[in-house]
Write an enzyme that holds these catalytic residues in place. Structure first.
Site, short mmCIF file in Angstrom:
data_model
loop_
_atom_site.label_atom_id
_atom_site.label_comp_id
_atom_site.label_asym_id
_atom_site.label_seq_id
_atom_site.Cartn_x
_atom_site.Cartn_y
_atom_site.Cartn_z
N CYS A 86 2.49 -8.83 1.58
CA CYS A 86 3.28 -10.03 1.85
C CYS A 86 2.97 -11.10 0.80
O CYS A 86 3.31 -10.94 -0.36
CB CYS A 86 3.02 -10.51 3.28
SG CYS A 86 4.32 -11.57 3.94
N HIS A 195 3.23 -5.19 6.61
CA HIS A 195 1.81 -5.40 6.92
C HIS A 195 1.19 -4.14 7.53
O HIS A 195 1.19 -3.99 8.76
CB HIS A 195 1.66 -6.55 7.91
CG HIS A 195 1.96 -7.90 7.35
ND1 HIS A 195 1.01 -8.69 6.76
CD2 HIS A 195 3.13 -8.60 7.30
CE1 HIS A 195 1.56 -9.83 6.37
NE2 HIS A 195 2.85 -9.80 6.68
N GLU A 197 -1.93 -3.59 7.86
CA GLU A 197 -3.12 -4.00 8.60
C GLU A 197 -2.80 -4.41 10.04
O GLU A 197 -3.71 -4.52 10.87
CB GLU A 197 -3.82 -5.15 7.87
CG GLU A 197 -3.18 -6.51 7.98
CD GLU A 197 -1.99 -6.73 7.06
OE1 GLU A 197 -1.47 -7.87 6.99
OE2 GLU A 197 -1.56 -5.76 6.39
#
EC number: 6.3.5.3
Length: 227
Positions: A86, A195, A197
Site C-alpha cells: 500500500c 495487504h 499482512e
C-alpha cells in the site's frame, strides 16, 4: 533472517506487518525508525501501509527523502528482499526502486474490501510458495492505488514477468493491466497495494497472505529456472 519493519510518521500498518512475522511465524523482526542510517544488520526490509507524512504532496513523496531510504536503496541493490504494501508500494515507486506511479482511484473514493488476485510470478522471494496463476483473496484499503505507467514501461513489465499480482475479476481502482503488484527486474523488490499482512490467520477468516511471509522466511532469494 533478520527483518526490519520501517516506521514512518503516519504509518499505521507497521504493527500488522510486525505481528504477522513475529506472532504468527516467530520471525526475527524489529521496528526501525525512518531516521535510521545503518541497516547493515538486516537481511530484509518491509515498508508498511498508512499515510506517511500525512500523504502531503503525493503519497510516499516525502517519505522517499527519509534518512532510512538510502539504506533501503543500498539493500535493494545488494539483492536483499525489499517489500512494500500500500503506502509502502507508493514509497518504492517514489524512490525509483519500482517503475510507474500510484494515482487516485478511478472512482475518486477510498476503497476498502477483500478482492481476488491472480498470482502471476512465483519466482520472487515473496511468492515462491504460491502456484502459478493461483487465485487468492486479499484485503485492500486505499484511495490512491491505481497503478499507472507509460506504454513502454507496461510492455517491459509484461515481457520481463515483473507483474507479480493482478486483480482477477473486477478492477477495484482502475490500475492499468489490472496490476496489483510488481517487482523490479531482479525480483528482490516487491510492491503491492493489497495487504497480505491482514490475511494471515484463519481466526480472522483468511490465510491467503501468509505465504508471502513464509516464502521470505523459508527462502528469501530470487528463484531462477535452475533453482
Amino acid at each position: 533472517m533478520k527483518i526490519a519493519v520501517v516506521v514512518f510518521p503516519g504509518s499505521n500498518c507497521d504493527i500488522d506487518l510486525y505481528e504477522a512475522l513475529h506472532t504468527v511465524l516467530d520471525a526475527d523482526v524489529e521496528y526501525v525508525s525512518h531516521k535510521c542510517e545503518d541497516m547493515s544488520a538486516f537481511d530484509a526490509v518491509m515498508l508498511p501501509g498508512g499515510f506517511s507524512y500525512g500523504d502531503y504532496l503525493r503519497c510516499g513523496a516525502i517519505a522517499r527523502f527519509s534518512k532510512v531510504m538510502p539504506e533501503i536503496v543500498k539493500m535493494a541493490k545488494a539483492g536483499k528482499p525489499v517489500f512494500g504494501t500500500c503506502n509502502g508500494f507508493q514509497i518504492l515507486t517514489e524512490a525509483g526502486l519500482l517503475p510507474g506511479a500510484l494515482k487516485q482511484n478511478d472512482s475518486l473514493k477510498f476503497v476498502c474490501k477483500t478482492v481476488p488476485l491472480r498470482v502471476e510470478n512465483t519466482k520472487t522471494p515473496f511468492t515462491h510458495q504460491y502456484q502459478q496463476d493461483e487465485v487468492i483473496k486479499l484485503p485492500i484499503a486505499h484511495a490512491d492505488g491505481s497503478y499507472f505507467a507509460d506504454e513502454a514501461t507496461l510492455s517491459e513489465l509484461e515481457a520481463n514477468g515483473q507483474v507479480v499480482f493482478r486483480y482477477a475479476g473486477e478492477n477495484p481502482n482502475g490500475s492499468l493491466h489490472d496490476i496489483a503488484g510488481i517487482c523490479n527486474k531482479q525480483g528482490n523488490v516487491l510492491g503491492m497495494m493489497p495487504h497480505p499482512e491482514r490475511a494471515v490467520e484463519a481466526l480472522l477468516g483468511n490465510e491467503d497472505g501468509l505465504r508471502v511471509f513464509k516464502s521470505l522466511l523459508e527462502n528469501g532469494t530470487v528463484k531462477t529456472e535452475e533453482s
